[in-house]
Each structure stands twice: as C-alpha cells, then as structure tokens.
Design a protein around this motif. Structure first.
Motif, PDB file in Angstrom:
ATOM      1  N   CYS A   1      -9.148 -10.294  12.062  1.00 51.30           N
ATOM      2  CA  CYS A   1      -8.987  -9.084  11.254  1.00 51.30           C
ATOM      3  C   CYS A   1      -8.583  -9.480   9.835  1.00 51.30           C
ATOM      4  O   CYS A   1      -7.500 -10.013   9.600  1.00 51.30           O
ATOM      5  CB  CYS A   1      -7.915  -8.180  11.870  1.00 51.30           C
ATOM      6  SG  CYS A   1      -7.623  -6.668  10.947  1.00 51.30           S
ATOM      7  N   VAL A   2      -9.465  -9.235   8.889  1.00 51.77           N
ATOM      8  CA  VAL A   2      -9.217  -9.596   7.493  1.00 51.77           C
ATOM      9  C   VAL A   2      -8.283  -8.565   6.867  1.00 51.77           C
ATOM     10  O   VAL A   2      -8.564  -7.364   6.874  1.00 51.77           O
ATOM     11  CB  VAL A   2     -10.540  -9.673   6.700  1.00 51.77           C
ATOM     12  CG1 VAL A   2     -10.263 -10.032   5.248  1.00 51.77           C
ATOM     13  CG2 VAL A   2     -11.474 -10.691   7.342  1.00 51.77           C
ATOM     14  N   ARG A   3      -7.149  -9.030   6.322  1.00 52.17           N
ATOM     15  CA  ARG A   3      -6.161  -8.141   5.722  1.00 52.17           C
ATOM     16  C   ARG A   3      -6.171  -8.278   4.207  1.00 52.17           C
ATOM     17  O   ARG A   3      -6.551  -9.317   3.664  1.00 52.17           O
ATOM     18  CB  ARG A   3      -4.755  -8.482   6.241  1.00 52.17           C
ATOM     19  CG  ARG A   3      -4.588  -8.340   7.747  1.00 52.17           C
ATOM     20  CD  ARG A   3      -4.930  -6.954   8.249  1.00 52.17           C
ATOM     21  NE  ARG A   3      -4.604  -6.784   9.645  1.00 52.17           N
ATOM     22  CZ  ARG A   3      -3.542  -6.150  10.099  1.00 52.17           C
ATOM     23  NH1 ARG A   3      -2.674  -5.628   9.255  1.00 52.17           N
ATOM     24  NH2 ARG A   3      -3.327  -6.031  11.387  1.00 52.17           N
ATOM     25  N   GLU A   4      -5.703  -7.225   3.560  1.00 53.48           N
ATOM     26  CA  GLU A   4      -5.559  -7.263   2.104  1.00 53.48           C
ATOM     27  C   GLU A   4      -4.469  -8.265   1.721  1.00 53.48           C
ATOM     28  O   GLU A   4      -3.450  -8.391   2.400  1.00 53.48           O
ATOM     29  CB  GLU A   4      -5.185  -5.877   1.572  1.00 53.48           C
ATOM     30  CG  GLU A   4      -6.264  -4.822   1.725  1.00 53.48           C
ATOM     31  CD  GLU A   4      -7.399  -4.987   0.744  1.00 53.48           C
ATOM     32  OE1 GLU A   4      -7.268  -5.822  -0.186  1.00 53.48           O
ATOM     33  OE2 GLU A   4      -8.424  -4.306   0.891  1.00 53.48           O
ATOM     34  N   ASP A   5      -4.665  -8.978   0.647  1.00 55.27           N
ATOM     35  CA  ASP A   5      -3.687  -9.951   0.160  1.00 55.27           C
ATOM     36  C   ASP A   5      -2.391  -9.232  -0.206  1.00 55.27           C
ATOM     37  O   ASP A   5      -2.404  -8.224  -0.920  1.00 55.27           O
ATOM     38  CB  ASP A   5      -4.251 -10.653  -1.077  1.00 55.27           C
ATOM     39  CG  ASP A   5      -3.421 -11.858  -1.487  1.00 55.27           C
ATOM     40  OD1 ASP A   5      -2.193 -11.803  -1.333  1.00 55.27           O
ATOM     41  OD2 ASP A   5      -4.014 -12.840  -1.972  1.00 55.27           O
ATOM     42  N   TYR A   6      -1.258  -9.740   0.282  1.00 55.87           N
ATOM     43  CA  TYR A   6       0.021  -9.082   0.016  1.00 55.87           C
ATOM     44  C   TYR A   6       0.378  -9.080  -1.464  1.00 55.87           C
ATOM     45  O   TYR A   6       1.172  -8.267  -1.928  1.00 55.87           O
ATOM     46  CB  TYR A   6       1.152  -9.714   0.831  1.00 55.87           C
ATOM     47  CG  TYR A   6       1.446 -11.166   0.514  1.00 55.87           C
ATOM     48  CD1 TYR A   6       2.311 -11.511  -0.510  1.00 55.87           C
ATOM     49  CD2 TYR A   6       0.861 -12.189   1.255  1.00 55.87           C
ATOM     50  CE1 TYR A   6       2.584 -12.838  -0.804  1.00 55.87           C
ATOM     51  CE2 TYR A   6       1.133 -13.528   0.966  1.00 55.87           C
ATOM     52  CZ  TYR A   6       1.990 -13.838  -0.059  1.00 55.87           C
ATOM     53  OH  TYR A   6       2.256 -15.153  -0.341  1.00 55.87           O
ATOM     54  N   ASN A   7      -0.215 -10.006  -2.225  1.00 55.99           N
ATOM     55  CA  ASN A   7       0.030 -10.015  -3.669  1.00 55.99           C
ATOM     56  C   ASN A   7      -0.528  -8.761  -4.344  1.00 55.99           C
ATOM     57  O   ASN A   7      -0.083  -8.374  -5.427  1.00 55.99           O
ATOM     58  CB  ASN A   7      -0.588 -11.263  -4.303  1.00 55.99           C
ATOM     59  CG  ASN A   7       0.150 -12.533  -3.909  1.00 55.99           C
ATOM     60  OD1 ASN A   7       1.367 -12.553  -3.896  1.00 55.99           O
ATOM     61  ND2 ASN A   7      -0.591 -13.575  -3.576  1.00 55.99           N
ATOM     62  N   LYS A   8      -1.535  -8.171  -3.709  1.00 61.67           N
ATOM     63  CA  LYS A   8      -2.153  -6.958  -4.262  1.00 61.67           C
ATOM     64  C   LYS A   8      -1.590  -5.688  -3.622  1.00 61.67           C
ATOM     65  O   LYS A   8      -2.109  -4.596  -3.874  1.00 61.67           O
ATOM     66  CB  LYS A   8      -3.668  -7.008  -4.041  1.00 61.67           C
ATOM     67  CG  LYS A   8      -4.338  -8.239  -4.642  1.00 61.67           C
ATOM     68  CD  LYS A   8      -5.813  -8.270  -4.278  1.00 61.67           C
ATOM     69  CE  LYS A   8      -6.508  -9.527  -4.834  1.00 61.67           C
ATOM     70  NZ  LYS A   8      -7.927  -9.609  -4.419  1.00 61.67           N
ATOM     71  N   ALA A   9      -0.533  -5.850  -2.823  1.00 63.21           N
ATOM     72  CA  ALA A   9      -0.031  -4.726  -2.030  1.00 63.21           C
ATOM     73  C   ALA A   9       0.386  -3.537  -2.877  1.00 63.21           C
ATOM     74  O   ALA A   9       0.074  -2.388  -2.553  1.00 63.21           O
ATOM     75  CB  ALA A   9       1.154  -5.193  -1.173  1.00 63.21           C
ATOM     76  N   SER A  10       1.098  -3.798  -3.973  1.00 61.35           N
ATOM     77  CA  SER A  10       1.593  -2.687  -4.787  1.00 61.35           C
ATOM     78  C   SER A  10       0.449  -1.859  -5.354  1.00 61.35           C
ATOM     79  O   SER A  10       0.536  -0.632  -5.438  1.00 61.35           O
ATOM     80  CB  SER A  10       2.464  -3.218  -5.931  1.00 61.35           C
ATOM     81  OG  SER A  10       1.748  -4.151  -6.727  1.00 61.35           O
ATOM     82  N   VAL A  11      -0.628  -2.533  -5.713  1.00 57.51           N
ATOM     83  CA  VAL A  11      -1.799  -1.821  -6.235  1.00 57.51           C
ATOM     84  C   VAL A  11      -2.450  -0.991  -5.133  1.00 57.51           C
ATOM     85  O   VAL A  11      -2.847   0.158  -5.340  1.00 57.51           O
ATOM     86  CB  VAL A  11      -2.825  -2.817  -6.820  1.00 57.51           C
ATOM     87  CG1 VAL A  11      -4.085  -2.084  -7.282  1.00 57.51           C
ATOM     88  CG2 VAL A  11      -2.213  -3.600  -7.969  1.00 57.51           C
ATOM     89  N   VAL A  12      -2.522  -1.595  -3.925  1.00 55.23           N
ATOM     90  CA  VAL A  12      -3.159  -0.909  -2.795  1.00 55.23           C
ATOM     91  C   VAL A  12      -2.391   0.361  -2.428  1.00 55.23           C
ATOM     92  O   VAL A  12      -2.986   1.437  -2.288  1.00 55.23           O
ATOM     93  CB  VAL A  12      -3.252  -1.844  -1.574  1.00 55.23           C
ATOM     94  CG1 VAL A  12      -3.765  -1.079  -0.348  1.00 55.23           C
ATOM     95  CG2 VAL A  12      -4.167  -3.022  -1.873  1.00 55.23           C
ATOM     96  N   VAL A  13      -1.070   0.247  -2.298  1.00 56.51           N
ATOM     97  CA  VAL A  13      -0.297   1.421  -1.884  1.00 56.51           C
ATOM     98  C   VAL A  13      -0.184   2.446  -3.006  1.00 56.51           C
ATOM     99  O   VAL A  13      -0.131   3.658  -2.748  1.00 56.51           O
ATOM    100  CB  VAL A  13       1.102   1.023  -1.376  1.00 56.51           C
ATOM    101  CG1 VAL A  13       1.002   0.131  -0.164  1.00 56.51           C
ATOM    102  CG2 VAL A  13       1.925   0.351  -2.464  1.00 56.51           C
ATOM    103  N   ALA A  14      -0.140   1.989  -4.243  1.00 58.57           N
ATOM    104  CA  ALA A  14      -0.049   2.927  -5.367  1.00 58.57           C
ATOM    105  C   ALA A  14      -1.315   3.771  -5.481  1.00 58.57           C
ATOM    106  O   ALA A  14      -1.266   4.892  -5.994  1.00 58.57           O
ATOM    107  CB  ALA A  14       0.191   2.166  -6.671  1.00 58.57           C
ATOM    108  N   SER A  15      -2.431   3.220  -5.007  1.00 59.55           N
ATOM    109  CA  SER A  15      -3.696   3.959  -5.049  1.00 59.55           C
ATOM    110  C   SER A  15      -3.932   4.770  -3.778  1.00 59.55           C
ATOM    111  O   SER A  15      -4.982   5.382  -3.611  1.00 59.55           O
ATOM    112  CB  SER A  15      -4.866   2.987  -5.261  1.00 59.55           C
ATOM    113  OG  SER A  15      -4.928   2.047  -4.204  1.00 59.55           O
ATOM    114  N   ASN A  16      -2.948   4.756  -2.880  1.00 58.85           N
ATOM    115  CA  ASN A  16      -3.047   5.521  -1.632  1.00 58.85           C
ATOM    116  C   ASN A  16      -2.064   6.693  -1.694  1.00 58.85           C
ATOM    117  O   ASN A  16      -0.894   6.558  -1.341  1.00 58.85           O
ATOM    118  CB  ASN A  16      -2.719   4.619  -0.441  1.00 58.85           C
ATOM    119  CG  ASN A  16      -2.986   5.297   0.903  1.00 58.85           C
ATOM    120  OD1 ASN A  16      -2.949   6.519   1.014  1.00 58.85           O
ATOM    121  ND2 ASN A  16      -3.248   4.497   1.915  1.00 58.85           N
ATOM    122  N   PRO A  17      -2.513   7.857  -2.152  1.00 55.10           N
ATOM    123  CA  PRO A  17      -1.587   8.989  -2.335  1.00 55.10           C
ATOM    124  C   PRO A  17      -0.930   9.444  -1.033  1.00 55.10           C
ATOM    125  O   PRO A  17       0.215   9.919  -1.052  1.00 55.10           O
ATOM    126  CB  PRO A  17      -2.486  10.092  -2.917  1.00 55.10           C
ATOM    127  CG  PRO A  17      -3.876   9.700  -2.518  1.00 55.10           C
ATOM    128  CD  PRO A  17      -3.898   8.210  -2.493  1.00 55.10           C
TER     129      PRO A  17
END
Length: 464
Positions: free
Chosen positions: A230-246
């Motif tokens: 299961c390919v996961r999003e890089d944790y370094n990009k986590a803040s961007v991922v969650v900030a774009s998830n309203p």
C-alpha cells in the motif's frame, strides 16, 4: 461511500496472529503509564501549591501542558514513527515517563525536581498516543479496528479516572488551610512524597515490559492498507495533504471543541466546582462517575457505528447530546450535587468519541498513514485545546462562583460551534473502500483459480 466491514467478512490472504492480544496489553501498559503519572496531580493542585509554597498557576499549567507538548513533539514523534516504526516511539515514550518518575521522588529535595519530572514525562506523551491507530491497523483485521480502538479508549478513560483517584488513596482526608501551619506543611510533604514513590512503583510495572517486549508489527500484515504494497503519501507532505482536506480540518476542530473541552474541564475540575462547596472527595466521586459513563459510552459508540455503518451520524448525535447536557450541567452546578452528578454522568457517556474520531480521521485522509493522520489531528487539535485553555485559566479563580460560571459558558459556546462543523463533514471512507476492493479482488482471483483447477481435474477424469 458509507460502508464499513460486515462482521462475517472472510479474508483470503491476510491473517491475524494470536500474539496480537499480548501486544495489545503491552501497548495499553505504555499508554497507561503516561496517563497514570501525568494526570494524578490534577485533584491536588491547590494542596500542592500550599504545601510547597508555589504559585498554583505553575501547577495549573502542568495540568494542561500535555496539549503544549503534543503540539511541540507530535511532529518529531511522527517522523520517528514513520522512519523507525512504532516500537521506537513506544520505547522513547516509556523511557521518558520512567525517567520523569525518578525525578519526581525527589520532590521534597526541591519542588522543581517534580516539575521537571512531569515535563519530561509529558514530552513522551504524544509518542504513544499517535501510535494507536497504526498499532491497530498493523495487528488486526480492518473490520476489528473500531472494536480495538474502543478497547483502547475504554482503558484510556478508566486509567484517567483511576489516576485522579490515586492521590486520595495516599492523602485520604488530608486538609490544609489557606495559611497552613508548619505541622500541616510537614504532614503534606510526607504524604506527597509517599504518593511519588507509589507512582514510581507503578511506572516500573507499566514502562519496563513495553520497552522489552513490544513489537511494531507481525510477520505478515492483516490487511492491504497495513501492507508494504500500500503506497502512502510521504509524511513530509502531510501538512499540505491535510490542509487541502476540508473534511479533516472540520473533524479536527470539532474534536478539539468537544473532547478537548471536556478533558480540560475534568483536569481543572477543582477550580470549577470548589466555589460551590464541593470537597476533594466529591471531586473524586465525580471523576469515578465520569469514568463509568465513559466506559459505557465507548461501548455504545462502537456498537452504534457497527449498526449505522456511519461515523458521521454517530458523531453528530454525540455532539448534539454533549452540547445540550453541558448547558444543563451549568444549571445543575447551581442547583444541587445529585442533579450535577447525574448530568455529568450522561455528559461523559455522550463525549466518548476518541476511538470514533481517530478511525474516522484515518478513513478521511487515506492514503496518508495512520501515524501521520493522528499526528496531524493531535497537532491541530491540541493547539486549539491549549489556546482555549488560556482564557479558562485566566478566568478561573477557584473561589468565585461567577468566574466558574463564565468559564463554563465560554466552553459551551465552543462545544455548540462543533455541531455546525460536524454537519459540513463529507463522509468518505477511503481506507475501508480500498481494503474491501482489494480483498474482493483476491477472492475473485482465488475463485477463478479454484474453478480452473476444478476444470483441469474434470478434464483429466474424462480423459481417463
């Protein structure tokens, strides 16, 4: 997609290992250790400030400082989790709590040994809490995740209540006046030192086994989402991922305004209810009532999710109940103790949403890893908890009914706003959907293989 796993799900590739129950016990010990040590001082803040002649604001800060350290340490904790596994996080968290308990036993040498010990322990708190959903995903089938998270939440609630009652075992009916005598101070110092040694003994029992025997994951995963495939999003990009998830942001704010507010009320309870002639024993009994209600509430929440197949619906019902009951609680505080105890029981039962929120957030943020999801939930949620705790500390005086009432009205406003936020969340169970589809594809593939083998067998018989 509002679909959870059916209870009769058959897995065709993944397995659960019997060792998972031992690992669950070790994980719970690790979680218990920090709660037992960190929360135990909250009922005796006033007594400690008088015995050691320190400003009670220092101790009030300690009771909410877990929110500060969660904000500061949760990102480093997540990086360690992702790079080295949750075993490393558990070891670090338990080691810090154990070291903190050693410092605390020297409280009569200097109060600041205790203060520093508490801070060291609190640094390790987020390392364990953010590992909960990842631990569950690593060791249990997807359809069992919410059940195991409910068990973790049950233990969390129970240990919080037990830790708050521990001081009463040692201090008993110890009373100290605002202008204490030397005799009262000496007795208080002796009793509190005994309390620190008791907590140190508990830390040996709770911290050492996880350090030695806890494992991050089994040999093979119990689901696709827990596997290396299961390919996961890089944790370094986590803040961007969650900030774009309203939806995740709305869930986080709602979580902070509901569970964070109730937690702060429990930790600061002495300052809220003492102006209304509630004794230390009353506070202890009230916490016990809340724990029992929380245990019942966790079971009901887990059952409701299974029945309704929806996180959002259960969350909305809980939030509405908490809002109404907290409003009545303010009134009950001015009426009588029996009424207050009854309303507080139903309030704590309705606010048992930790397991629900943790798992819901993991569903919304998939394929972000469980560690990172809970880290981001804790980061933003505890930042809000700390910010809302500041005006409460400034308002609370501990001897003024009006101040207690105004602080609770402020908390009610925050709780009420969470209902609006919850309504706007779009339920999208991405992780469950992925696991179900993958398991169904495996089932289809296995069925096709079985049919092919059966066909070859039939052909061979016909040739014979």
């Amino acid at each position: 997609m509002n679909k959870l796993y059916p209870t009769d799900k058959i897995h065709h590739q993944y397995v659960e290992y019997p060792q998972r129950w031992l690992q669950l016990v070790l994980f719970l010990c690790a979680l218990l250790s920090n709660i037992m040590f960190g929360f135990s001082l909250s009922p005796i803040v006033k007594e400690m400030s008088l015995v050691y002649q320190v400003d009670s604001r220092y101790l009030q800060f300690l009771t909410i400082s877990f929110t500060v350290f969660s904000v500061i340490m949760i990102i480093p904790g997540n990086i360690i989790n992702e790079k080295y596994g949750i075993r490393m996080s558990i070891m670090i968290g338990c080691a810090l709590t154990f070291i903190g308990s050693i410092f605390a036993i020297f409280i009569n040498v200097s109060f600041w040994f205790f203060f520093i010990g508490q801070l060291i322990s609190l640094i390790g708190f987020p390392f364990r809490l953010i590992s909960a959903s990842k631990f569950v995903a690593n060791w249990f089938f997807p359809e069992n995740r919410i059940l195991i998270m409910v068990i973790i939440a049950l233990v969390f609630n129970a240990s919080s209540g037990i830790s708050i009652r521990i001081p009463l075992i040692v201090l008993g009916d110890f009373q100290i006046h605002d202008h204490p005598t030397e005799e009262q101070i000496e007795l208080g110092r002796a009793l509190i030192e005994s309390l620190m040694f008791l907590l140190f003994g508990l830390m040996i029992l709770l911290c050492v086994p996880p350090i030695l025997f806890f494992l991050s994951k089994p040999v093979t995963p119990p689901s696709f989402s827990a596997s290396d495939e299961c390919v996961r999003e890089d944790y370094n990009k986590a803040s961007v991922v969650v900030a774009s998830n309203p939806d995740f942001i709305l869930l986080t704010i709602s979580f902070a305004f509901i569970l964070g507010t109730i937690t702060l009320f429990t930790l600061q309870m002495e300052y809220f209810i003492s102006p209304f002639n509630y004794s230390l024993k009353d506070q202890s009994n009230l916490v016990l009532v809340g724990v029992i209600a929380g245990l019942i509430g966790d079971i009901c929440v887990g059952t409701a999710i299974k029945k309704t197949q929806s996180y959002k619906k259960v969350l909305r019902i809980c939030n509405i109940l908490v809002t109404v009951l907290f409003g009545i609680l303010i009134l009950a505080l001015h009426v009588n103790k029996v009424f207050f105890f009854i309303i507080y029981f139903f309030l704590c039962g309705s606010s048992a949403i930790m397991a629900l929120t943790f798992e819901f957030s993991c569903e919304l943020c998939f394929p972000l890893s469980e560690n990172t999801t809970i880290a981001m939930l804790g980061f933003f949620g505890n930042l809000l908890n700390f910010l809302q705790g500041i005006p409460e500390i400034l308002i609370l005086k501990g001897d003024n009914q009006l101040c207690s009432t105004l602080a609770m009205i402020f908390m009610l406003i925050l709780i009420g706003s969470s209902n609006v936020l919850t309504m706007k969340i779009n339920e999208n169970l991405k992780r469950s959907e992925q696991d179900i589809q993958l398991d169904d594809r495996i089932e289809k593939k296995n069925t096709e293989v079985s049919l092919l083998e059966q066909s070859k067998f039939n052909n061979n018989n016909e040739d014979y």
